[in-house]
Motif scaffolding. Structure first.
Motif, PDB file in Angstrom:
ATOM      1  N   MET A   1       0.835  -1.210   0.000  1.00 18.63           N
ATOM      2  CA  MET A   1       0.000   0.000   0.000  1.00 18.63           C
ATOM      3  C   MET A   1       0.868   1.257   0.000  1.00 18.63           C
ATOM      4  SD  MET A   1      -3.020  -0.790  -0.549  1.00 18.63           S
ATOM      5  CE  MET A   1      -4.302   0.367  -0.051  1.00 18.63           C
TER       6      MET A   1
ATOM      7  N   PRO B   1      -2.914   6.281   0.358  1.00 19.62           N
ATOM      8  CA  PRO B   1      -3.976   5.304   0.076  1.00 19.62           C
ATOM      9  C   PRO B   1      -4.888   5.069   1.280  1.00 19.62           C
ATOM     10  CG  PRO B   1      -1.825   4.442  -0.535  1.00 19.62           C
ATOM     11  CD  PRO B   1      -1.583   5.692   0.225  1.00 19.62           C
ATOM     12  N   SER B   2      -6.166   4.900   1.006  1.00 19.77           N
ATOM     13  CA  SER B   2      -7.125   4.559   2.049  1.00 19.77           C
ATOM     14  C   SER B   2      -7.700   3.175   1.725  1.00 19.77           C
ATOM     15  CB  SER B   2      -8.250   5.592   2.110  1.00 19.77           C
ATOM     16  OG  SER B   2      -9.199   5.333   1.109  1.00 19.77           O
ATOM     17  N   THR B   3      -8.654   2.747   2.528  1.00 18.75           N
ATOM     18  CA  THR B   3      -9.266   1.437   2.262  1.00 18.75           C
ATOM     19  C   THR B   3      -9.916   1.402   0.883  1.00 18.75           C
ATOM     20  OG1 THR B   3     -11.268   2.174   3.363  1.00 18.75           O
ATOM     21  CG2 THR B   3      -9.739   0.879   4.668  1.00 18.75           C
ATOM     22  N   LYS B   4     -10.288   2.587   0.374  1.00 25.14           N
ATOM     23  CA  LYS B   4     -10.942   2.630  -0.933  1.00 25.14           C
ATOM     24  C   LYS B   4      -9.974   2.323  -2.078  1.00 25.14           C
ATOM     25  CE  LYS B   4     -15.175   3.991   0.063  1.00 25.14           C
ATOM     26  NZ  LYS B   4     -16.365   3.295  -0.414  1.00 25.14           N
TER      27      LYS B   4
ATOM     28  N   LEU C   1      -7.770  -0.091  -1.850  1.00 21.81           N
ATOM     29  CA  LEU C   1      -7.294  -1.453  -1.592  1.00 21.81           C
ATOM     30  C   LEU C   1      -7.509  -2.351  -2.810  1.00 21.81           C
ATOM     31  CD1 LEU C   1      -6.138  -2.827   0.947  1.00 21.81           C
ATOM     32  CD2 LEU C   1      -8.460  -3.447   1.561  1.00 21.81           C
ATOM     33  N   PRO C   2      -6.433  -2.878  -3.397  1.00 22.86           N
ATOM     34  CA  PRO C   2      -6.617  -3.836  -4.493  1.00 22.86           C
ATOM     35  C   PRO C   2      -6.781  -5.248  -3.937  1.00 22.86           C
ATOM     36  CG  PRO C   2      -4.293  -3.362  -4.239  1.00 22.86           C
ATOM     37  CD  PRO C   2      -5.009  -2.620  -3.131  1.00 22.86           C
TER      38      PRO C   2
END
Lengths: 364, 174
Positions: A231, A262-265, A267-268
């Protein structure tokens, strides 16, 4: 105008135990009269889990249960020196230091046990908190009994200290040849991305990551490093930039939110693979994972952008602006009075100011 | 001014414009809500105000007279963890731990509101909470397992009392 998918990959190598002549870690271990073990080491656990990993290394080397071992790295005054938690050296160099110290404690333990059992130390082994005679497992003594005997019968302390540092290897003045590092970790990363050629936005859909860490002393913590590093790498690849005109302070963001991370949104999907090709130098064959975990993603993401839309973004992060500028550079230059339109295949069409239409070029 | 904090009533001396975060940390002495960005951006100061996850750094004391506040200290204790705490522990969901209190309170608020939360619910509920260590993966896994009731909240083995070794010292005069 469309979203394009692409796949890119990158491969990296990362050295540990570097040849800089002066990068030591030290450790000191003592055994309490009941067999419990206190480890004093300067390596600071910043959340990556070096305390857990060092505890495992000491417990395994000494042959006592994990719960018996307490790490004390509460301050740099009472603990021996560790150069620091950086350069992915916590497990490799710090771990080697506690392993060397634990090995010496083990020798002292067997020495005392030998007196108690009247067996030569070389014929003894220790595991699961018990000292046993090789080949005669009934001849045994609990580690706690040995520690008690050392304290109350023999008036001695079971202790050991250790340190580890890569010996300096002087480069050959003619060829530059030397032994540059003690171990090399390897990794590869595959990134699947989606690029919006209208907005320039890039989304990472999936990261497949393969890390050769020598030996994963604690696989869950290694996975934590891989995911956390990924991340960070995604942020370096797509979001995180120092302010424009760095290091000049003009236009510097003054809000928490002006630095994008990066945020949880973001997340790949993750697919992590840990490979174990042991190092001859590291504790239990371990190499490094820390810093290398965020090195591979930016390059893989930029390759994936090329695969998706056919342009190279050569400066990270690949912000929407940089992606759009790269797409624009790839097209015919903008002409006075004309509007340039990109179609789905990124071929270029021009529309004249008077509404007439004519193809300038088609760039496959 | 008064607040009910983790079930106990407090009479507070802080002026009404003091942020709830400062009240909790400085006056009450609850240190689980962290002072991160203090601009409402990072999420680590999040507490439950009447059951809703809220940024304590942006909430003036005067606006919440009499409200019920829950912090991590009110979730459980080391021998009896809340489902979210137990799930974080089980899933290695904390590394440096600075974001953890906010993450736990947001997750607790989400699961109270939506006990059968989906992955998208979790991603949405935690989107305003920054974590730079874990890459969020194990945090999301932990919250989902708490939502599915797949955690053991009991801690059967009591920890050794200080000064009372768990191993009997053989041969010692004591």
């Amino acid at each position: 105008m469309a979203k394009h998918r692409g796949r890119g990959f990158s491969a990296i190598e990362y050295p540990t135990g570097m040849n800089q002549g002066g990068d030591p870690s030290q450790a000191w271990i003592k055994m309490k009269p009941d067999g419990r073990v206190d480890v004093f080491a300067g390596t600071v656990d910043i959340g990556q889990g070096s305390k857990t990993v060092h505890t495992q290394i000491v417990a395994d080397t000494l042959g006592v249960p994990y719960d018996w071992v307490t790490m004390d790295n509460s301050n740099t005054d009472s603990s021996p020196l560790c150069t620091g938690t950086f350069a992915s050296r916590g497990t490799f160099i710090g771990g080697n230091a506690v392993a060397v110290a634990a090995e010496r404690v083990r020798e002292r333990l067997l020495e005392i046990a030998a007196r108690e059992l009247e067996i030569d130390p070389s014929d003894l082994e220790v595991s699961d908190g018990e000292v046993r005679a090789k080949g005669a497992p009934d001849r045994k003594l609990g580690v706690g009994d040995v520690a008690a005997a050392a304290t109350w019968t023999h008036g001695e302390l079971i202790t050991g200290s250790g340190a580890w540092m890569k010996p300096y290897s002087a480069p050959d003045p003619d060829t530059g040849e030397c032994d540059p590092h003690a171990a090399i970790s390897y990794a590869a990363c595959v990134a699947d991305v989606e690029v919006d050629d209208e907005t320039g936005e890039v989304r990472v859909l999936k990261l497949i990551q393969v890390y050769d860490v020598g030996h994963a002393i604690n696989p869950t913590l290694v996975e934590g490093q891989i995911e956390g590093g990924a991340m960070m790498g995604l942020g370096l690849g797509l979001l995180e930039a120092t302010y424009p005109y760095y290091p000049a302070l003009d236009h510097r963001g003054d809000q928490f939110g002006s630095y994008l991370a990066p945020s949880t949104k973001d997340l790949p999907e993750f697919d992590n693979v840990i490979l174990e090709y042991p190092s001859s130098e590291g504790p239990f064959g371990a190499k490094a994972i820390g810093e290398m975990a965020n090195n591979a993603q930016p390059a893989a993401i930029c390759s994936a952008i090329y695969d998706a839309v056919g342009v190279w973004v050569t400066e990270c992060p690949a912000t929407p602006e940089r992606v759009l500028r790269a797409l624009e550079r790839r097209s015919e230059p903008r002409r006075e009075g004309k509007r340039i339109v990109f179609d789905e295949d990124l071929s270029v069409r021009s529309v004249s100011a008077t509404g007439g239409e004519g193809f300038l070029a088609v760039d496959g | 001014m008064s607040l009910i904090i983790n079930g106990a009533e407090y009479e507070l001396a802080s002026p009404p414009l003091t942020s709830l975060l400062n009240v909790l940390r400085e006056e009450v002495g609850l240190l689980s809500p962290k002072a991160g960005c203090q601009q409402g951006g990072c999420g680590t100061c999040t507490v439950l105000i009447d059951g809703e996850p809220r940024r304590a750094c942006l909430t003036p004391l005067g606006a919440i007279e009499g409200a019920a506040i829950t912090t991590v200290e009110g979730l459980g204790d080391p021998r009896n963890l809340s489902p979210v705490q137990a799930a974080f522990h089980e899933h290695y969901a904390a590394q440096c731990g600075f974001c953890t209190p906010g993450m736990m309170m947001a997750a607790t608020g989400l699961l109270a509101r939506r006990p059968d939360a989906t992955r998208d619910d979790v991603l949405e509920a935690l989107a305003g909470h920054f974590c730079r260590c874990t890459g969020y993966v194990k945090i999301v896994d932990a919250v989902l397992s708490a939502a599915a009731g797949r955690v053991d909240t009991t801690r059967p083995e009591p920890e050794a009392e200080p000064g009372e070794p768990s191993v009997v010292i053989p041969g010692s005069p004591a």
